[in-house]
Design a protein around this motif. Structure first.
Motif, PDB file in Angstrom:
ATOM      1  N   ARG A  27    -109.213 -19.036  24.162  1.00 31.14           N
ATOM      2  CA  ARG A  27    -109.082 -20.101  22.932  1.00 31.14           C
ATOM      3  C   ARG A  27    -110.247 -20.859  22.518  1.00 31.14           C
ATOM      4  O   ARG A  27    -110.513 -21.117  21.343  1.00 31.14           O
ATOM      5  N   LYS A 100    -106.013 -26.594  23.378  1.00 33.49           N
ATOM      6  CA  LYS A 100    -106.318 -25.829  22.261  1.00 33.49           C
ATOM      7  C   LYS A 100    -105.654 -24.430  22.524  1.00 33.49           C
ATOM      8  O   LYS A 100    -105.882 -23.541  23.600  1.00 33.49           O
ATOM      9  N   GLU A 102    -105.320 -21.782  20.170  1.00 29.24           N
ATOM     10  CA  GLU A 102    -105.642 -20.608  19.185  1.00 29.24           C
ATOM     11  C   GLU A 102    -107.306 -20.683  18.821  1.00 29.24           C
ATOM     12  O   GLU A 102    -107.857 -21.693  19.116  1.00 29.24           O
ATOM     13  N   GLY A 157    -107.720 -13.763  22.540  1.00 30.93           N
ATOM     14  CA  GLY A 157    -106.626 -14.846  22.811  1.00 30.93           C
ATOM     15  C   GLY A 157    -105.325 -14.278  21.876  1.00 30.93           C
ATOM     16  O   GLY A 157    -105.495 -14.049  20.769  1.00 30.93           O
ATOM     17  N   VAL A 159    -102.376 -15.021  19.943  1.00 33.89           N
ATOM     18  CA  VAL A 159    -101.713 -16.364  19.276  1.00 33.89           C
ATOM     19  C   VAL A 159    -100.085 -16.163  19.124  1.00 33.89           C
ATOM     20  O   VAL A 159     -99.696 -15.180  18.343  1.00 33.89           O
TER      21      VAL A 159
END
Length: 236
Positions: A27, A100, A102, A157, A159
């Motif tokens: 992220r 954090k 995204e 990552g 989301v």
């Protein structure tokens, strides 16, 4: 031509287990460096070689470089993240807001892996009882891509804090196509030595030995050697 019946070498096995154990949900560490097309092609090829029930291959891949599209997706995340934060209270909510979650705008590339729920032309072998097998198959494509990316030194990552209907509208998806995974992809400044949520105290990895049952729920493993391996695994 490579013989698929040849056993993996020790180096090949070590590389596979390393990718599994060192994969991270990234992220905060994305670099602006672009992902070369040939590297991205290898990642997509790895995803496309995932197993799928009935060999239906329900996935499609939307490569998203447009900053405008990513800004729209980031707007969806911002609204949904605020809804998510309100589901917690007190210190837990403060902790949530500090995370954090995204890298939509920071990563050089976004990728949406979708599931075409109509693919297969009628009844699909292996999906006649469990209709969600197309979704499960697409998740395997995500994992293939994720492990290949780690081997290439690229962070990924996922989301998950998004409204899927809004996302489908932004991406112009047909009604029968489900946006299963929205991924942020790019080179990173570092791969953390442990999952970020573990490092920041949100949750820790559960002991494997507590999650393995024998022959039925709640029954302990009787094999002493296996039980020892579960309690004290030796990663390569």
């Amino acid at each position: 031509m490579h013989d698929p019946n040849m056993p993996f070498s020790e180096a090949e096995k070590a590389g596979l287990y390393r990718a599994i154990h060192e994969r991270r949900d990234v992220r905060s560490q994305f670099l602006p460096d672009p992902v070369p097309p040939r590297v991205l092609g290898r990642l997509l090829e790895a995803a496309h070689h995932a197993p799928s029930v009935g060999f239906m291959q329900p996935w499609d891949f939307l490569v998203i470089e447009s900053l405008e599209v990513r800004r729209q997706v980031h707007g969806i995340f911002t609204r949904e993240n605020e809804k998510g934060a309100r589901q917690f209270s007190g210190e837990r909510q403060q902790h949530y807001r500090s995370l954090k979650l995204e890298g939509i705008l920071e990563s050089p590339l976004n990728l949406c892996i979708t599931c075409d729920r109509s693919r297969g032309n009628g009844p699909v072998l292996g999906r006649t009882s469990i209709v969600e097998m197309d979704l499960f198959s697409t998740c395997l494509a995500v994992q293939n891509l994720w492990l290949a990316a780690r081997a290439e030194g690229i962070g990924v990552g996922w989301v998950s804090i998004l409204d899927q209907e809004e996302l489908a509208t932004v991406l112009g998806l047909p009604e029968h196509v489900y946006p299963l995974a929205y991924l942020c992809i790019g080179y990173v400044s570092e791969f953390l030595d442990e999952p970020e949520l573990a490092r920041k105290g949100w949750r820790q990895r559960l002991p494997l030995a507590e999650l393995v049952h024998a022959n039925g729920w709640g029954q302990e493993v009787s094999d002493d050697e296996l039980r020892q391996a579960l309690e004290d695994p030796c990663p390569r």
